[in-house]
Write an enzyme that holds these catalytic residues in place. Structure first.
Site, mmCIF file in Angstrom:
data_model
loop_
_atom_site.group_PDB
_atom_site.id
_atom_site.type_symbol
_atom_site.label_atom_id
_atom_site.label_comp_id
_atom_site.label_asym_id
_atom_site.label_seq_id
_atom_site.Cartn_x
_atom_site.Cartn_y
_atom_site.Cartn_z
ATOM 1 C CB CYS A 80 4.924 58.930 -6.693
ATOM 2 S SG CYS A 80 4.406 57.266 -6.306
ATOM 3 C CB CYS B 68 4.842 55.897 -9.264
ATOM 4 S SG CYS B 68 3.642 56.454 -8.067
ATOM 5 C CG ASP B 69 7.752 57.997 -11.287
ATOM 6 O OD1 ASP B 69 6.990 57.128 -11.753
ATOM 7 O OD2 ASP B 69 7.519 59.209 -11.344
#
Ligand code: NAP
Length: 306
Positions: free
Chosen positions: A133, A136-137
């Site tokens: 993701c 997210c990251d």
């Protein structure tokens, strides 16, 4: 047979939030999770877009906090796999591998499972360079070399997002043409940081403490090559955990559950929340919102049906 007012299937952010709301509404509630409380988010090392955590929070930590909060509201949490749902006039029967639960209402929050490339190193380096993701990251890969596996809308969307952070983004695709929509393809081809490894599959992910590169197999020439990389973003698709729901609630073509704005499915008393739902944006914040909405709707349904 075990009796309750509400059964929640799934213990990710949607299911746990539904549990918090249901517990506070004093509904006798059983939440059933088959794998890990906290759900897919537990695999994300740092979540920076969930409100209330300006320094970010690990997915594992937020999952544990949500679980603690749900338990504090007095709901029962069971680790088991749901295998069937039967809708009867006397209630909804939720079947697991070892038990049947009868409830007035059900919230389906079983999420999705991502497709894995199943290459050596993928599981081992998940959270240590392998990720799923970009939202997210992505910021963890500032000025780093990243490869993205997949050629669909998700892979190209994620890859474009990664160009904000990474020094280079190499798409690894098993064919010589992208599946992604033309507009995304145009953007990808115009992006100077983007490179492409065509006709290629990942044979192995290499690393020591963290990922250091990938070994590629060219499916046309049969040749093997290696690319140095700090990150491997896998985006080859997801599948909703709805196999046991076919023919019971309305699903879209890809198997996601169709709901209205109050998370109601076509079956009275059956609701759905989170990533399993058609139209979900697949974020923790939306899953939590769905879970709260579904629990409020389920409470109304139960009190009106009395
Ligand atoms: P998808 O469209 O099914 O694409 C999956 C990609 O991964 C394909 O390029 C496929 O290759 C490749 N792939 C599948 N299995 C593989 C394997 N084992 N090894 C290597 N490559 C593999 O899935 P998605 O991209 O997740 O999209 C899912 C749905 O969400 C689609 O309807 C998409 O339009 C939608 N979506 C839209 C957006 C957007 O509009 N921005 C963003 C994300 C998702 P092949 O091409 O060879 O099959």
């Amino acid at each position: 047979m075990k009796e309750s007012q509400l059964v929640i299937v799934g213990g990710g952010p949607a299911g746990l939030t539904a549990g918090i709301y249901a517990g506070r509404a004093r509904l006798a509630t059983v939440l059933i999770e088959r794998e890990i409380l906290g759900g897919q988010i537990t695999y994300t090392p740092l979540l920076e877009n969930y409100p209330g955590f300006p320094e970010g929070v690990s997915g594992n930590q937020i999952g544990q906090l949500m679980e603690k909060q749900a338990r504090a509201q007095g709901i029962a949490i069971v680790l088991d796999e749901v295998t069937g749902l039967e809708v009867r006039p006397e209630g909804k029967l939720v079947k697991t591998t070892g038990e049947t639960y009868r409830a007035r209402a059900v919230i389906l929050a079983g999420g999705c499972r991502r497709l894995l490339i199943n290459a050596p190193g993928e599981k081992e380096f998940t959270g240590r360079g392998v990720f799923y993701c970009a939202t997210c990251d992505g910021p963890l890969y500032r000025n780093k070399a990243v490869v993205v596996v997949g050629g669909g809308d998700a892979a190209i969307t994620e890859a474009l997002h990664m160009t904000r952070f990474a020094s280079s983004v190499t798409i690894i695709h098993r064919r010589s043409q992208l599946r992604a929509s033309k507009v995304l393809q145009e953007r990808a081809f115009a992006e100077p940081k983007m490179k492409f490894a065509w006709d290629s599959v990942v044979k192995e992910i290499k690393g020591d403490k963290m990922v250091t590169g990938v070994v590629l197999h060219n499916v046309v020439t049969g040749q093997t090559s290696q690319i140095e990389a700090d990150g491997v973003l896998v985006a080859i698709g997801h599948v909703p955990n709805t196999e046991y729901l076919k023919g019971i609630v309305n699903l879209d073509e890809a198997g996601y559950i169709i709901t209205d704005q109050m998370m109601a499915t076509n079956v009275a008393g059956v609701f759905a929340a989170g990533d399993i739902r058609h139209d979900s944006i697949r974020q923790v914040v939306s899953a939590a919102g769905d879970g709260g909405t579904a629990a409020v709707a389920a409470e109304r349904y139960i009190s009106e049906a009395k």
